[in-house]
Design a protein around this motif. Sequence first.
Motif, mmCIF file in Angstrom:
data_model
loop_
_atom_site.group_PDB
_atom_site.id
_atom_site.type_symbol
_atom_site.label_atom_id
_atom_site.label_comp_id
_atom_site.label_asym_id
_atom_site.label_seq_id
_atom_site.Cartn_x
_atom_site.Cartn_y
_atom_site.Cartn_z
ATOM 1 N N ARG A 22 0.894 -1.012 0.099
ATOM 2 C CA ARG A 22 0.185 0.041 -0.099
ATOM 3 C C ARG A 22 0.813 1.422 -0.080
ATOM 4 N NH1 ARG A 22 -5.766 -0.480 2.774
ATOM 5 N NH2 ARG A 22 -6.327 -2.684 1.954
ATOM 6 N N TRP A 23 1.965 1.323 0.701
ATOM 7 C CA TRP A 23 2.858 2.504 0.931
ATOM 8 C C TRP A 23 3.518 2.548 -0.561
ATOM 9 C CZ3 TRP A 23 5.627 4.400 5.618
ATOM 10 C CH2 TRP A 23 4.782 4.629 6.784
ATOM 11 N N ARG A 24 3.921 1.829 -1.048
ATOM 12 C CA ARG A 24 4.691 1.678 -2.371
ATOM 13 C C ARG A 24 3.528 2.233 -3.488
ATOM 14 N NH1 ARG A 24 8.880 -2.521 -4.307
ATOM 15 N NH2 ARG A 24 8.689 -1.306 -5.903
ATOM 16 N N THR A 25 2.432 1.754 -3.440
ATOM 17 C CA THR A 25 1.610 2.119 -4.353
ATOM 18 C C THR A 25 1.264 3.659 -4.289
ATOM 19 O OG1 THR A 25 0.354 -0.085 -4.587
ATOM 20 C CG2 THR A 25 -0.774 1.872 -5.258
ATOM 21 N N ALA A 26 0.985 4.189 -2.890
ATOM 22 C CA ALA A 26 0.669 5.491 -2.513
ATOM 23 C C ALA A 26 2.009 6.075 -3.050
ATOM 24 C CB ALA A 26 0.712 5.695 -1.205
ATOM 25 N N ILE A 27 3.318 5.859 -2.885
ATOM 26 C CA ILE A 27 4.412 6.700 -3.363
ATOM 27 C C ILE A 27 4.504 6.702 -4.893
ATOM 28 C CG2 ILE A 27 7.083 6.445 -3.170
ATOM 29 C CD1 ILE A 27 6.788 5.517 -0.471
ATOM 30 N N ASP A 28 4.267 5.593 -5.416
ATOM 31 C CA ASP A 28 4.189 5.517 -6.878
ATOM 32 C C ASP A 28 3.294 6.684 -7.535
ATOM 33 O OD1 ASP A 28 6.213 3.470 -7.337
ATOM 34 O OD2 ASP A 28 4.652 1.905 -7.510
ATOM 35 N N ARG A 29 2.180 6.613 -6.900
ATOM 36 C CA ARG A 29 1.121 7.663 -7.292
ATOM 37 C C ARG A 29 1.688 9.045 -7.087
ATOM 38 N NH1 ARG A 29 -3.818 4.079 -5.367
ATOM 39 N NH2 ARG A 29 -4.078 2.865 -7.185
ATOM 40 N N ALA A 30 1.981 9.333 -5.990
ATOM 41 C CA ALA A 30 2.586 10.794 -5.549
ATOM 42 C C ALA A 30 3.876 10.831 -6.512
ATOM 43 C CB ALA A 30 2.981 10.645 -4.209
ATOM 44 N N LEU A 31 4.628 10.027 -6.799
ATOM 45 C CA LEU A 31 5.815 10.558 -7.660
ATOM 46 C C LEU A 31 5.692 10.268 -8.973
ATOM 47 C CD1 LEU A 31 8.630 8.876 -5.331
ATOM 48 C CD2 LEU A 31 7.796 11.113 -5.172
ATOM 49 N N ALA A 32 4.595 9.984 -9.557
ATOM 50 C CA ALA A 32 4.498 10.058 -10.941
ATOM 51 C C ALA A 32 4.435 11.250 -11.806
ATOM 52 C CB ALA A 32 3.053 9.154 -11.563
ATOM 53 N N PRO A 33 4.203 12.273 -10.946
ATOM 54 C CA PRO A 33 4.288 13.508 -11.902
ATOM 55 C C PRO A 33 5.765 14.116 -11.962
ATOM 56 C CG PRO A 33 2.388 13.546 -10.319
ATOM 57 C CD PRO A 33 3.118 12.333 -10.045
ATOM 58 N N LEU A 34 6.483 13.472 -11.225
ATOM 59 C CA LEU A 34 7.980 13.774 -11.125
ATOM 60 C C LEU A 34 8.554 12.743 -11.905
ATOM 61 C CD1 LEU A 34 8.781 14.555 -7.379
ATOM 62 C CD2 LEU A 34 8.425 16.165 -9.250
ATOM 63 N N GLY A 35 8.030 11.748 -12.646
ATOM 64 C CA GLY A 35 8.597 10.749 -13.525
ATOM 65 C C GLY A 35 9.298 9.754 -12.710
ATOM 66 N N LEU A 36 9.146 9.530 -11.541
ATOM 67 C CA LEU A 36 9.665 8.465 -10.770
ATOM 68 C C LEU A 36 8.766 7.314 -10.247
ATOM 69 C CD1 LEU A 36 11.830 10.664 -8.333
ATOM 70 C CD2 LEU A 36 12.566 9.368 -10.372
ATOM 71 N N VAL A 117 7.403 12.473 -0.393
ATOM 72 C CA VAL A 117 7.489 11.047 0.519
ATOM 73 C C VAL A 117 7.255 11.565 1.769
ATOM 74 C CG1 VAL A 117 9.193 9.328 1.199
ATOM 75 C CG2 VAL A 117 8.792 9.885 -1.287
ATOM 76 N N LEU A 118 7.865 12.648 2.186
ATOM 77 C CA LEU A 118 7.637 12.891 3.823
ATOM 78 C C LEU A 118 6.223 13.231 4.043
ATOM 79 C CD1 LEU A 118 11.133 14.832 4.608
ATOM 80 C CD2 LEU A 118 10.267 12.419 5.150
ATOM 81 N N ARG A 119 5.787 14.114 3.161
ATOM 82 C CA ARG A 119 4.133 14.414 3.404
ATOM 83 C C ARG A 119 3.331 13.201 3.545
ATOM 84 N NH1 ARG A 119 0.131 13.964 0.785
ATOM 85 N NH2 ARG A 119 0.968 13.354 -1.306
ATOM 86 N N LEU A 120 3.664 12.327 2.550
ATOM 87 C CA LEU A 120 2.871 11.221 2.648
ATOM 88 C C LEU A 120 3.107 10.089 3.702
ATOM 89 C CD1 LEU A 120 0.894 9.141 0.654
ATOM 90 C CD2 LEU A 120 3.133 8.175 -0.224
ATOM 91 N N GLU A 121 4.334 10.151 4.216
ATOM 92 C CA GLU A 121 4.719 9.414 5.381
ATOM 93 C C GLU A 121 4.044 10.044 6.817
ATOM 94 O OE1 GLU A 121 8.660 8.657 8.098
ATOM 95 O OE2 GLU A 121 8.435 7.516 6.039
ATOM 96 N N GLU A 122 4.014 11.638 6.662
ATOM 97 C CA GLU A 122 3.191 12.004 7.874
ATOM 98 C C GLU A 122 1.745 11.609 7.716
ATOM 99 O OE1 GLU A 122 2.699 14.079 11.342
ATOM 100 O OE2 GLU A 122 4.741 14.122 10.041
ATOM 101 N N GLU A 123 1.262 11.539 6.446
ATOM 102 C CA GLU A 123 -0.302 11.157 6.542
ATOM 103 C C GLU A 123 -0.491 9.937 6.811
ATOM 104 O OE1 GLU A 123 -2.391 10.244 2.416
ATOM 105 O OE2 GLU A 123 -2.293 12.314 2.693
ATOM 106 N N ARG A 124 0.142 8.875 6.487
ATOM 107 C CA ARG A 124 0.157 7.440 6.886
ATOM 108 C C ARG A 124 0.580 6.992 8.285
ATOM 109 N NH1 ARG A 124 -1.501 4.012 2.625
ATOM 110 N NH2 ARG A 124 -1.462 5.313 0.851
ATOM 111 N N LEU A 125 1.453 8.089 8.894
ATOM 112 C CA LEU A 125 1.646 7.746 10.285
ATOM 113 C C LEU A 125 0.641 8.780 11.335
ATOM 114 C CD1 LEU A 125 5.621 7.380 10.264
ATOM 115 C CD2 LEU A 125 3.956 5.532 10.544
ATOM 116 N N ALA A 126 -0.339 9.232 10.704
ATOM 117 C CA ALA A 126 -1.228 10.168 11.396
ATOM 118 C C ALA A 126 -1.771 9.319 12.927
ATOM 119 C CB ALA A 126 -2.089 11.015 10.749
ATOM 120 N N PRO A 127 -2.179 8.132 12.381
ATOM 121 C CA PRO A 127 -3.076 7.298 13.398
ATOM 122 C C PRO A 127 -1.969 7.029 14.668
ATOM 123 C CG PRO A 127 -3.332 6.486 11.390
ATOM 124 C CD PRO A 127 -2.198 7.255 11.009
ATOM 125 N N LEU A 128 -0.451 7.117 14.361
ATOM 126 C CA LEU A 128 0.437 6.945 15.595
ATOM 127 C C LEU A 128 0.798 8.236 16.114
ATOM 128 C CD1 LEU A 128 2.739 4.142 13.978
ATOM 129 C CD2 LEU A 128 0.882 4.048 15.527
#
Length: 173
Positions: A22-36, A117-128
């Motif tokens: 799930r994290w990799r899929t989210a990162i792939d989507r977030a980084l697609a506009p940067l071509g990564l 990636v850090l923005r996404l990690e902050e979002e993903r770790l919000a429950p903690l």
Amino acid sequence: MPAPTDRPSPSTGFLVWHLNLRWRTAIDRALAPLGLTSSQYGVLASLAAFSAGGARPRQRELADFIGLEPMHVSKLTRALERAGLVERTGHPGDTRAVQLTVTERGAEVVTAARAEVLRLEEERLAPLGGRHSEQSAALTDMLLTLLRHAETLTGEPEQPISHTQAAQDEEIS
């Protein structure tokens, strides 16, 4: 037919694997506009961290640093080179080796990608409680313990992972 509550709890391995997907899929989507892709980002960010002091690592050194097979790193760095993010050159002391350098454009892209990636990690770790919470720090410590233990079980050379390295690696994940 058994009820869903009659099933055993999922294994820890399954949960880690599923969370990784799930994290990799989210990162792939977030980084697609940067071509990564997430894998390309992992290599590019690792190369940037590895060479922050001006070092020009060999491709094999980078593979060892990030724990990927050299052939896989070769494929990823070739794609990054085609995108103008990495420069691959021959090593002056070893004709079989390839040296890697992050290009100026690569540095710009990795900086933008790291922010995503850090923005996404902050979002993903919000429950903690977010990236900097005590629960997230405890989770990081537990994962590092499991990673170190896994290295001893597989016989792979143990690479010491410090909290500083973990902080850099969290930007890569």
